[in-house]
Enzyme design. Sequence first.
Site, PDB file in Angstrom:
ATOM      1  N   CYS A  30       0.698  -1.208   0.086  1.00 57.08           N
ATOM      2  CA  CYS A  30      -0.136  -0.039  -0.112  1.00 57.08           C
ATOM      3  C   CYS A  30       0.852   1.273  -0.146  1.00 57.08           C
ATOM      4  O   CYS A  30       1.683   1.600   1.004  1.00 57.08           O
ATOM      5  CB  CYS A  30      -1.071  -0.035   1.204  1.00 57.08           C
ATOM      6  SG  CYS A  30      -2.207  -1.146   1.096  1.00 57.08           S
ATOM      7  N   TYR A 189      -9.394  -7.063   6.660  1.00 55.05           N
ATOM      8  CA  TYR A 189     -10.280  -6.300   5.640  1.00 55.05           C
ATOM      9  C   TYR A 189     -11.479  -7.145   5.445  1.00 55.05           C
ATOM     10  O   TYR A 189     -11.788  -8.020   6.325  1.00 55.05           O
ATOM     11  CB  TYR A 189      -9.505  -5.866   4.410  1.00 55.05           C
ATOM     12  CG  TYR A 189      -8.533  -5.097   4.740  1.00 55.05           C
ATOM     13  CD1 TYR A 189      -8.499  -3.963   5.424  1.00 55.05           C
ATOM     14  CD2 TYR A 189      -6.910  -5.617   4.452  1.00 55.05           C
ATOM     15  CE1 TYR A 189      -7.188  -3.008   5.966  1.00 55.05           C
ATOM     16  CE2 TYR A 189      -6.033  -4.603   4.950  1.00 55.05           C
ATOM     17  CZ  TYR A 189      -6.239  -3.396   5.263  1.00 55.05           C
ATOM     18  OH  TYR A 189      -5.059  -2.505   5.796  1.00 55.05           O
ATOM     19  N   ARG A 237      -5.648 -14.183  -0.965  1.00 56.86           N
ATOM     20  CA  ARG A 237      -4.670 -13.858   0.238  1.00 56.86           C
ATOM     21  C   ARG A 237      -5.378 -14.134   1.654  1.00 56.86           C
ATOM     22  O   ARG A 237      -6.422 -13.578   1.683  1.00 56.86           O
ATOM     23  CB  ARG A 237      -4.149 -12.512   0.304  1.00 56.86           C
ATOM     24  CG  ARG A 237      -3.346 -12.244   1.533  1.00 56.86           C
ATOM     25  CD  ARG A 237      -2.270 -11.081   1.105  1.00 56.86           C
ATOM     26  NE  ARG A 237      -0.927 -11.333   1.328  1.00 56.86           N
ATOM     27  CZ  ARG A 237       0.147 -10.429   1.339  1.00 56.86           C
ATOM     28  NH1 ARG A 237      -0.214  -9.221   1.536  1.00 56.86           N
ATOM     29  NH2 ARG A 237       1.403 -10.950   1.510  1.00 56.86           N
TER      30      ARG A 237
END
Length: 364
Positions: A30, A189, A237
């Site tokens: 990121c 997430y 992932r």
Amino acid sequence: MTTTTTPSIFTPLSIRSTTFRNRLWVPALCQYSVEKRDGVPTDWHLVHLGAFAMGGAGLIMSEATAVAPIGRISPHDTGIWSETQVEAWSRITAFLHERGAVAGIQLAHAGRKASTHRGWAPEKTGTVSAEDGGWQTVGPSAVAFGAYAEPRTLSVEEIHAVVAEFAAAAKRAITAGFDLVEVHAAHGYLIHQFLSPLSNLRTDEYGGSLENRARLVLEIVRAVREAVGDAMPVFVRFSATDYAEGGWNQEDTATVSGWAREAGADFFDISTGGNVSGVTIPLRPGYQVPFADFVGTTAGVPVNAVGLITTAAQAEEIVATGQADAVMLGREMMRDPHFPLRAAHELGVEVDYWPEAYVRARWR
């Protein structure tokens, strides 16, 4: 002097129609660098990712790229929900291909961990307010991550819409020139939030049992597979543990990895943590490799390993001993984007992908 046996990390790997020139890969890193806050990758992303291609990486994964505006980790993240973004990504993938690298995109939705200040700006942390351009976050349940703002619980209809957003993003990824897509179900997430019983308190078909908590990721994998067809590899992932009692663990990860492969996924990118704040993570060289080894062995699926992998010898040992099929190096690649070229020299391998203009700098 070259070695007579090619080291494992320099042995090509093929998945469906894609062949990777080596097994030294770049994970999603990121950058929080879209200054216009429109999700469109910029020259920064071209140079950042392009440097890894010049340095010889086999696979280069985009940063966590949001499938919808509210799925961004920060307002400064990249996205792939618009044609303008597709056009900008196309320029980047073209350069990666020119240098012989495989271009991957990590499709992501941050859920309750969205709308945060960018990670490298320590003067501001936590949730971005509406006044500063933030938004209402969403999740499987109204359970906040640490001191972040409390998310709004997604309805079943909204969950179905998220699945459709991932599928639409996968189609755009093809147009943008990516060679593979990765479904981001790790690091706390949105998909990870559904998987873990510590963040998913639902009592409907998306909560409770492992089968129900895994429903979202499996629906997304099926939808993405349908969107990209049979030729393109699909990665997932996972974080293999929450590092918290009663949370998501490596056994769950292995089970769901097997289900995801049946649903159309090909390869599993194994990391850890990110869903529970305040936990102790045992940081040490290669600390996440045993999790990749466990998932790969238990589920019988191909995996890559991540986590403080910093030397050619260490990377080679991981792959040569069968603990993983490939390795991803994040911080080390950022420190040295030419790590694969240096690793080839250290291991005595002749590679043919030195940039022509850099050949005079080869180690002798």
